[in-house]
Design an enzyme around this catalytic site. Structure first.
Site, PDB file in Angstrom:
ATOM      1  N   PRO A  19       0.827  -1.220   0.000  1.00 27.37           N
ATOM      2  CA  PRO A  19       0.000   0.000   0.000  1.00 27.37           C
ATOM      3  C   PRO A  19       0.857   1.265   0.000  1.00 27.37           C
ATOM      4  O   PRO A  19       0.363   2.344  -0.317  1.00 27.37           O
ATOM      5  CB  PRO A  19      -0.819  -0.122   1.288  1.00 27.37           C
ATOM      6  N   GLU A  64       1.490  -6.473   8.659  1.00 26.33           N
ATOM      7  CA  GLU A  64       1.562  -4.998   8.590  1.00 26.33           C
ATOM      8  C   GLU A  64       2.433  -4.535   7.424  1.00 26.33           C
ATOM      9  O   GLU A  64       2.354  -3.385   7.007  1.00 26.33           O
ATOM     10  CB  GLU A  64       2.085  -4.417   9.908  1.00 26.33           C
ATOM     11  N   ARG A  74      -2.560  -9.767 -20.293  1.00 29.55           N
ATOM     12  CA  ARG A  74      -3.398  -9.531 -21.480  1.00 29.55           C
ATOM     13  C   ARG A  74      -2.696  -8.679 -22.544  1.00 29.55           C
ATOM     14  O   ARG A  74      -3.209  -8.567 -23.659  1.00 29.55           O
ATOM     15  CB  ARG A  74      -4.766  -8.975 -21.109  1.00 29.55           C
ATOM     16  N   ASP A 101      -9.303  -0.963 -25.914  1.00 33.57           N
ATOM     17  CA  ASP A 101      -9.585  -0.937 -24.484  1.00 33.57           C
ATOM     18  C   ASP A 101      -9.523   0.458 -23.890  1.00 33.57           C
ATOM     19  O   ASP A 101      -8.758   1.306 -24.331  1.00 33.57           O
ATOM     20  CB  ASP A 101      -8.583  -1.809 -23.721  1.00 33.57           C
TER      21      ASP A 101
HETATM   22  C1  JBZ Z   1      -1.809  -3.270  -1.667  1.00 31.01           C
HETATM   23  C2  JBZ Z   1       0.887  -6.100   3.891  1.00 31.01           C
HETATM   24  O1  JBZ Z   1      -0.064  -6.623   3.056  1.00 31.01           O
HETATM   25  C3  JBZ Z   1      -0.672  -5.773   2.199  1.00 31.01           C
HETATM   26  C4  JBZ Z   1      -1.743  -4.997   2.629  1.00 31.01           C
HETATM   27  C5  JBZ Z   1      -2.355  -4.121   1.776  1.00 31.01           C
HETATM   28  C6  JBZ Z   1      -1.930  -4.027   0.451  1.00 31.01           C
HETATM   29  C7  JBZ Z   1      -0.887  -4.826   0.031  1.00 31.01           C
HETATM   30  C8  JBZ Z   1      -0.251  -5.711   0.877  1.00 31.01           C
HETATM   31  S1  JBZ Z   1      -0.569  -4.449  -1.632  1.00 31.01           S
HETATM   32  N1  JBZ Z   1      -2.426  -3.174  -0.529  1.00 31.01           N
HETATM   33  C9  JBZ Z   1      -2.099  -2.471  -2.866  1.00 31.01           C
HETATM   34  O2  JBZ Z   1      -1.624  -2.799  -3.937  1.00 31.01           O
HETATM   35  O3  JBZ Z   1      -2.807  -1.469  -2.724  1.00 31.01           O
END
Ligand code: JBZ
Length: 253
Positions: free
Chosen positions: A89, A116, A154, A169
């Site tokens: 994230p 986390e 793809r 697309d």
């Molecule tokens: C991602 C730690 O585990 C996670 C938690 C949320 C997350 C990912 C991995 S990868 N969100 C995203 O690509 O937004």
């Protein structure tokens, strides 16, 4: 193209790769995708892949050793991959241009985060990029990895049957797609636009470009700043009127 995905939930990832165009490309041998269980690369009796965070705080952190061992084992068998993608994230946004870039490579590895997060040394010394699919909270990187692999796969020649549909697309031209209709021509009183029934391919093409521009201006006006528009389309956009009808050079916002 060869893709390796390293995860603590291999069955979840396998399920997402078994069907549709990607599943068929795998059975036809166009895509060589292998899902690996991270726990197979642990050396302790309990196959531990996480540990407490240095500095304290809630939750657990993915240990670096099993991830390094997994990528090193792949490197010994297949040679060094062209890219190692870490889902996170905290990563940069994964965009269509990233899908295009990765689709041109021969061998890409995805590392799926859980808990986390992943020990920062994986980002520093193992992954070549750290990317996120969007601004929402997820419980792990498996679904993001599936999203990215689908977007990449793809674009690999032979995965999608109709090459034209890739070019058409949404996003390939930087605009949202136009509306689609099929039979019946009238459904619960809702009519298909007459132009689509006219057989006039010039007018149909023009209508579709106009509707794609209308939708983009309405729903994703920021895309107009970077969309590749010809003079005809710029004129259509001006005729749509309002604040969304601005020139490329003026940018968005
Ligand atoms: C991602 C730690 O585990 C996670 C938690 C949320 C997350 C990912 C991995 S990868 N969100 C995203 O690509 O937004």
């Amino acid at each position: 193209m060869r893709i390796d995905i390293i995860t603590i939930f291999p069955q979840m990832v396998e399920a997402g790769l078994a069907e549709g165009v990607v599943g068929r490309a795998r059975t036809r041998g166009v895509l060589d995708i292998v899902v690996h269980d991270l726990r197979a690369f642990t050396t302790d009796r309990h196959h531990v892949v996480d540990d407490v965070p240095f500095g304290g705080g809630p939750g657990m952190v993915m240990k670096p050793e099993p991830l390094f061992a997994a990528v090193e084992a792949l490197t010994e068998r297949r040679g060094a991959p062209d890219a190692v993608v870490m889902t996170s994230p905290a990563g940069k946004p994964f965009l269509q241009r990233d899908a295009c870039r990765l689709a041109c490579l021969g061998h890409v590895v995805w590392l799926c985060g859980r808990y986390e997060g992943i020990d920062e040394r994986v980002h520093a010394a193992l992954a070549t990029e750290e990317v996120s699919i969007g601004d929402y909270v997820l419980s792990g990187g498996e679904l993001p990895a599936l999203v990215m692999v689908d977007a990449v796969a793809r674009l690999v020649p032979g995965v999608v049957g109709d090459e034209d549909s890739i070019v058409a697309d949404s996003f390939s031209r930087g605009l949202l797609d136009f509306p689609h209709y099929t039979r019946p021509a009238v459904f619960r009183g809702m009519r298909v636009p007459d132009v689509l029934l006219s057989g006039h391919h010039g007018q149909i093409g023009r209508w579709r470009r106009l509707e794609a521009l209308r939708r983009t201006a309405e729903r994703r006006p920021e895309l107009l700043a970077t969309a590749r528009l010809d003079e005809d389309e710029r004129q259509m956009l001006r005729e749509l009127g309002g604040s969304s009808a601005r020139k490329d050079s003026e940018g968005s916002e």
